[in-house]
Design a protein around this motif. Structure first.
Motif, short mmCIF file in Angstrom:
data_model
loop_
_atom_site.label_atom_id
_atom_site.label_comp_id
_atom_site.label_asym_id
_atom_site.label_seq_id
_atom_site.Cartn_x
_atom_site.Cartn_y
_atom_site.Cartn_z
N ILE A 1 19.65 -39.17 37.31
CA ILE A 1 20.04 -37.92 37.65
C ILE A 1 19.42 -36.85 36.80
O ILE A 1 19.14 -36.99 36.01
CB ILE A 1 21.70 -37.78 37.33
N THR A 2 18.90 -35.85 37.81
CA THR A 2 18.40 -34.56 37.00
C THR A 2 18.93 -33.59 37.57
O THR A 2 19.86 -33.52 38.41
CB THR A 2 16.94 -34.71 37.28
N THR A 3 18.24 -32.44 36.99
CA THR A 3 18.85 -30.87 37.74
C THR A 3 17.64 -30.13 38.61
O THR A 3 16.43 -30.55 38.40
CB THR A 3 19.38 -30.14 36.54
N THR A 4 18.19 -29.18 39.08
CA THR A 4 17.51 -28.36 39.80
C THR A 4 18.24 -26.82 39.65
O THR A 4 19.31 -26.89 39.56
CB THR A 4 16.83 -28.64 41.13
N LYS A 5 17.20 -25.92 39.71
CA LYS A 5 18.02 -24.54 39.57
C LYS A 5 18.65 -24.22 41.24
O LYS A 5 17.97 -24.31 42.13
CB LYS A 5 17.01 -23.19 39.22
N ALA A 6 19.81 -23.89 41.23
CA ALA A 6 20.56 -23.59 42.36
C ALA A 6 20.42 -22.56 42.69
O ALA A 6 20.24 -21.89 44.10
CB ALA A 6 21.88 -23.99 42.26
N THR A 7 20.28 -21.47 41.81
CA THR A 7 20.00 -20.07 42.25
C THR A 7 19.07 -19.62 40.80
O THR A 7 18.99 -19.83 39.93
CB THR A 7 21.29 -19.14 42.15
N HIS A 8 18.21 -18.65 41.34
CA HIS A 8 17.07 -17.84 40.23
C HIS A 8 17.87 -16.62 39.94
O HIS A 8 17.10 -15.95 39.26
CB HIS A 8 15.85 -17.71 40.92
N GLU A 9 18.79 -16.31 40.47
CA GLU A 9 19.63 -14.63 40.48
C GLU A 9 20.11 -14.64 39.10
O GLU A 9 20.53 -13.39 38.83
CB GLU A 9 19.89 -14.32 41.42
#
Length: 91
Positions: free
Chosen positions: A30-38
């Protein structure tokens, strides 16, 4: 060091129950990713391979992964409990 299974959508879809799918996802990294850059800090979303999980957290990768593990275990447990009640004829 942990060894994880390589994630495959075909393998995931081969499992018939939600509990089996959750167990498979837990066996993969399980990893992560940016859901929003704002936003600051960035909102992270848990993922397994290219499969996004509906788990989000503000900026902490470790916490996001821990929430994902908890969410997957909860989903599997809820499914198994519902299946048990259904087999016993309890609504």
């Amino acid at each position: 060091m942990s060894t994880y299974q390589v994630f495959s959508r075909e393998t995931l879809s081969s499992f018939k129950t939600l509990a089996e799918q959750c167990r498979y996802l837990l066996s993969c990294k399980i990893t992560t990713t940016k859901a929003t850059h704002e936003t600051k800090p960035a909102v992270l979303q848990a993922r397994v391979g290219d499969f996004l999980l509906p788990v989000f957290c503000n900026g902490d990768e470790y916490q996001t992964i821990q929430k994902a593990v908890f969410w997957l275990k909860t989903q599997a447990t809820n499914y198994l409990n519902a299946a048990t009640r259904s087999q016993q004829g309890v609504n």
